[in-house]
Design an enzyme around this catalytic site. Structure first.
Site, PDB file in Angstrom:
ATOM      1  CD  GLU A  10      -3.105   1.004   2.036  1.00 30.04           C
ATOM      2  OE1 GLU A  10      -3.601   2.047   2.494  1.00 30.04           O
ATOM      3  OE2 GLU A  10      -3.531  -0.137   2.291  1.00 30.04           O
ATOM      4  CG  PHE A  39       0.312 -13.738   3.370  1.00 28.74           C
ATOM      5  CD1 PHE A  39       0.864 -12.486   3.149  1.00 28.74           C
ATOM      6  CD2 PHE A  39      -0.886 -13.820   4.052  1.00 28.74           C
ATOM      7  CE1 PHE A  39       0.244 -11.343   3.631  1.00 28.74           C
ATOM      8  CE2 PHE A  39      -1.516 -12.691   4.546  1.00 28.74           C
ATOM      9  CZ  PHE A  39      -0.944 -11.440   4.328  1.00 28.74           C
ATOM     10  NE  ARG A  79       8.780 -19.449  -2.366  1.00 30.74           N
ATOM     11  CZ  ARG A  79       8.707 -20.688  -2.870  1.00 30.74           C
ATOM     12  NH1 ARG A  79       9.146 -21.689  -2.162  1.00 30.74           N
ATOM     13  NH2 ARG A  79       8.210 -20.900  -4.062  1.00 30.74           N
TER      14      ARG A  79
END
Length: 144
Positions: free
Chosen positions: A65, A92, A94
């Site tokens: 962001e 997400f 890894r």
């Protein structure tokens, strides 16, 4: 434009100094801020980890962001506008527990009132570890 996060040459008087913002506290470093592409990175430290030792998902969301907002702002500031997040969807992929995380963002839509970016995060081995889609609203600044 390169340097610490949101490197604005003449920060508006209403802006909070970068080092006091979340981006500053987390030590994000900008590599490039452009109209079509932006990049940044951070070195993983304890301040970025959740209790189990991997980078906290909120760090990815915050960097996405901040990076996309900063790149958009650099394009709209000439019109006396700012860019603020209106949506941030981060996945997400890894876990990362050490090293450097790189972020590469590309503009998908550049409108008069809305911009949309895609941000990909990779670890030092170039493996994708998270992705974000960030939507920004282009608005008039609100005095503090």
């Amino acid at each position: 434009m390169k340097g610490n996060f949101l490197p604005v040459p003449d920060e508006p008087t209403y802006a909070i100094p970068t080092e006091l913002t979340l981006d500053g506290v987390l030590g994000f470093q900008v590599d490039e801020l452009g109209a079509e592409h932006a990049s940044a990175h951070f070195v993983v430290e304890d301040r970025h980890r959740q209790p189990f030792g991997i980078v906290h998902g909120g760090v990815y969301a915050a960097l996405a962001e901040g990076l996309c907002s900063g790149a958009t702002y650099m394009q709209v500031m000439g019109d006396d506008k700012i860019a603020v997040g209106s949506s941030n969807f981060t996945s997400f992929l890894r876990p990362v527990s050490s090293g450097v995380v790189m972020a590469q963002a590309r503009a998908l839509h550049r409108g008069r009132t809305t911009w949309v970016w895609e941000c990909e995060f990779t670890n030092e081995d170039g493996k994708r570890c998270a992705i974000s889609r960030v939507t920004l609203a282009v608005i008039d600044p609100q005095p503090r």
